[in-house]
Design a protein around this motif. Structure first.
Motif, PDB file in Angstrom:
ATOM      1  N   ALA A  36       0.872  -1.176   0.000  1.00  8.65           N
ATOM      2  CA  ALA A  36       0.000   0.000   0.000  1.00  8.65           C
ATOM      3  C   ALA A  36       0.905   1.221   0.000  1.00  8.65           C
ATOM      4  O   ALA A  36       1.908   1.257   0.706  1.00  8.65           O
ATOM      5  CB  ALA A  36      -0.915   0.012   1.211  1.00  8.65           C
ATOM      6  N   TRP A  38       1.337   5.637  -0.071  1.00  7.81           N
ATOM      7  CA  TRP A  38       0.750   6.953   0.208  1.00  7.81           C
ATOM      8  C   TRP A  38       1.611   8.035  -0.435  1.00  7.81           C
ATOM      9  O   TRP A  38       2.851   7.927  -0.454  1.00  7.81           O
ATOM     10  CB  TRP A  38       0.676   7.204   1.712  1.00  7.81           C
ATOM     11  CG  TRP A  38      -0.409   6.449   2.403  1.00  7.81           C
ATOM     12  CD1 TRP A  38      -1.658   6.891   2.717  1.00  7.81           C
ATOM     13  CD2 TRP A  38      -0.337   5.100   2.882  1.00  7.81           C
ATOM     14  NE1 TRP A  38      -2.366   5.908   3.366  1.00  7.81           N
ATOM     15  CE2 TRP A  38      -1.571   4.804   3.475  1.00  7.81           C
ATOM     16  CE3 TRP A  38       0.670   4.117   2.853  1.00  7.81           C
ATOM     17  CZ2 TRP A  38      -1.851   3.558   4.038  1.00  7.81           C
ATOM     18  CZ3 TRP A  38       0.389   2.880   3.415  1.00  7.81           C
ATOM     19  CH2 TRP A  38      -0.855   2.611   3.998  1.00  7.81           C
ATOM     20  N   PHE A  71      -5.148  -3.594   7.836  1.00  3.39           N
ATOM     21  CA  PHE A  71      -5.122  -4.383   6.614  1.00  3.39           C
ATOM     22  C   PHE A  71      -5.168  -5.862   6.975  1.00  3.39           C
ATOM     23  O   PHE A  71      -4.539  -6.294   7.951  1.00  3.39           O
ATOM     24  CB  PHE A  71      -3.841  -4.108   5.810  1.00  3.39           C
ATOM     25  CG  PHE A  71      -3.703  -2.687   5.360  1.00  3.39           C
ATOM     26  CD1 PHE A  71      -4.095  -2.305   4.091  1.00  3.39           C
ATOM     27  CD2 PHE A  71      -3.176  -1.726   6.205  1.00  3.39           C
ATOM     28  CE1 PHE A  71      -3.968  -0.989   3.664  1.00  3.39           C
ATOM     29  CE2 PHE A  71      -3.040  -0.411   5.798  1.00  3.39           C
ATOM     30  CZ  PHE A  71      -3.441  -0.044   4.523  1.00  3.39           C
ATOM     31  N   ALA A  91      -2.324  -5.399  -4.206  1.00  3.57           N
ATOM     32  CA  ALA A  91      -2.554  -4.047  -3.681  1.00  3.57           C
ATOM     33  C   ALA A  91      -3.314  -4.152  -2.370  1.00  3.57           C
ATOM     34  O   ALA A  91      -4.374  -4.776  -2.307  1.00  3.57           O
ATOM     35  CB  ALA A  91      -3.336  -3.215  -4.688  1.00  3.57           C
ATOM     36  N   LEU A  92      -2.762  -3.582  -1.328  1.00  4.46           N
ATOM     37  CA  LEU A  92      -3.397  -3.615  -0.013  1.00  4.46           C
ATOM     38  C   LEU A  92      -4.434  -2.502   0.103  1.00  4.46           C
ATOM     39  O   LEU A  92      -4.149  -1.342  -0.190  1.00  4.46           O
ATOM     40  CB  LEU A  92      -2.349  -3.464   1.090  1.00  4.46           C
ATOM     41  CG  LEU A  92      -1.405  -4.651   1.304  1.00  4.46           C
ATOM     42  CD1 LEU A  92      -0.324  -4.287   2.321  1.00  4.46           C
ATOM     43  CD2 LEU A  92      -2.169  -5.880   1.765  1.00  4.46           C
ATOM     44  N   THR A  93      -5.621  -2.858   0.518  1.00  2.60           N
ATOM     45  CA  THR A  93      -6.698  -1.907   0.748  1.00  2.60           C
ATOM     46  C   THR A  93      -7.131  -1.992   2.204  1.00  2.60           C
ATOM     47  O   THR A  93      -7.356  -3.101   2.711  1.00  2.60           O
ATOM     48  CB  THR A  93      -7.906  -2.205  -0.161  1.00  2.60           C
ATOM     49  OG1 THR A  93      -7.479  -2.192  -1.523  1.00  2.60           O
ATOM     50  CG2 THR A  93      -8.997  -1.176   0.036  1.00  2.60           C
TER      51      THR A  93
END
Length: 400
Positions: A36, A38, A71, A91-93
């Motif tokens: 993930a 940012w 997560f 993809a980490l959500t």
């Protein structure tokens, strides 16, 4: 009298499901599983560590200006014995997000957290100019708050926070003392243990309930024993060069590992003969940032992040002075968080730090910083079959 959300009763320590310890394989480089990311330019969304839940189902991280995020462990990693090297990076959500925009100082999972019991799924956080909050890990809702006050009855912020080993108490580090709250009694009722300096890091021993290590901003560590609201000083450890930022007890309680800010040494203390370091390990830590360490459940592997983006691994079960077993360059920026999964060979890392920004934007290109939460496979890997072998197997199968 303040009104709080109803707080589920946690009368008994509820253990996570019994599982075997993870079998780590630090002979091969780590294989990235999921990530993930940012952005970071004007808002400085860098991460501040990461921590696996005690039952290993989810991972918690704090993002400056981006709140707290939970997560889940990818479902295919719960039972697999090995991973193909060609596995795609997922993809980490966030499963749960808490949009806390204020500065978060510290956070801690409830030690009896078990996803099969919703009452135990929660974590603590302490932040700037606010009380200590207990958050629900399923909904992200605020369950209750614990408030500490100074000598003039002003609300005080805790710089560090952790649960006792059985989860019945909460230890909070303040400027001049450590305040202890009963987990099941939110509000402002607490007992105090005076400290000479601000308590910047607190950890509780799992093997010896009631034993707590208190690290201060003045490079000292004090071990105390707490029971029934009374405290007994055990010993003081001094050897780090800066304020204590990270500590971890070995699972059997015989050792304590510590690290501090702007200090390129980790110290292992033998608590059976306290007073001098058992051995010292080198790492890169050139800033005031909290660079965390973690120890595997079998007491064998110690891992540490570094301001150079590298993760170092030591086999601390060796009788001789441990040397660096493996060094992995996993990030392009400071690796401030490392967390070993309790039951699976998965390493979580968090990267990012504060960068000075040119207010006049003299640079034509905006710098891109890595602020990422990653999961890495550190178990057995399977090599990908070559294309020729795959075609032969497919042809043989079709002809049959």
């Amino acid at each position: 009298m303040e009104t709080y959300n109803e707080e589920p009763q946690m009368e008994a320590y509820i253990e996570a499901p019994q599982m075997n310890y993870a079998t780590y394989n630090f002979e091969n480089t780590a294989l990235e599983l999921a990530r993930a990311q940012w952005p970071n330019y004007a808002d400085q969304h860098y991460l501040k560590g990461c921590k696996w839940s005690p039952d290993g189902t989810c991972l918690l991280t704090v993002v400056r200006g981006g709140g707290m995020n939970v997560f889940e462990l990818p479902s295919d990693l719960y039972s697999c014995d090995s991973v193909m090297q060609s596995r795609q990076i997922g993809a980490l959500t966030p499963a749960v997000s808490v949009p806390e925009t204020g500065l978060i100082y510290d956070y801690s999972w409830y030690p009896g957290m078990n996803s099969g019991n919703a009452a135990t799924c929660c974590w603590l956080s302490s932040g700037h100019e606010g009380p200590i909050h207990l958050w629900d890990a399923f909904t992200g809702d605020l369950r209750c708050s614990y408030r500490g006050y100074n000598a003039v009855d002003e609300l005080e912020s805790a710089m560090s926070v952790t649960f006792s080993a059985d989860g019945q108490n909460i230890f909070c580090g303040y400027k001049k003392n450590v305040k202890i709250f009963a987990t099941g009694r939110p509000g402002r009722e607490y007992v105090e243990y005076p400290t000479t300096h601000q308590a910047s890091c607190i950890v509780a021993s799992q093997a010896q309930p009631g034993v707590v290590a208190i690290g201060t901003v003045k490079n000292t560590i004090e071990l105390v024993s707490q029971s029934d609201g009374t405290f007994r000083h055990l010993c003081k450890l001094q050897g780090q060069k800066g304020g204590i930022t990270t500590m971890v007890f070995s699972l059997d309680g015989s050792r304590l590992y510590s690290g501090s800010r702007k200090d390129k040494e980790l110290i292992c203390w033998d608590l059976r003969v306290p007073g001098r370091p058992m051995f010292v390990l080198p790492r890169e830590c050139s800033s005031n940032q909290r660079i965390s360490i973690d120890l595997s459940m079998d007491n064998k592997w110690l891992v540490s992040g570094g301001t150079d983006g590298k993760v170092q691994v030591w086999n601390v079960s060796e009788q001789s002075y441990p040397s660096v077993h493996m060094q992995m360059s996993l990030h392009n920026d400071s690796c401030n968080g490392v967390s070993l999964h309790p039951y699976r060979p998965v390493l979580a890392t968090a990267s990012g730090q504060h960068h000075a920004i040119d207010p006049l934007h003299h640079s034509r290109t905006m710098p891109v910083y890595e602020n990422a939460l990653c999961m890495w496979w550190v178990g057995v890997q399977q090599e990908d079959p070559d294309l020729f072998t795959t075609i032969i197997k497919a042809a043989t199968h079709s002809s049959a």
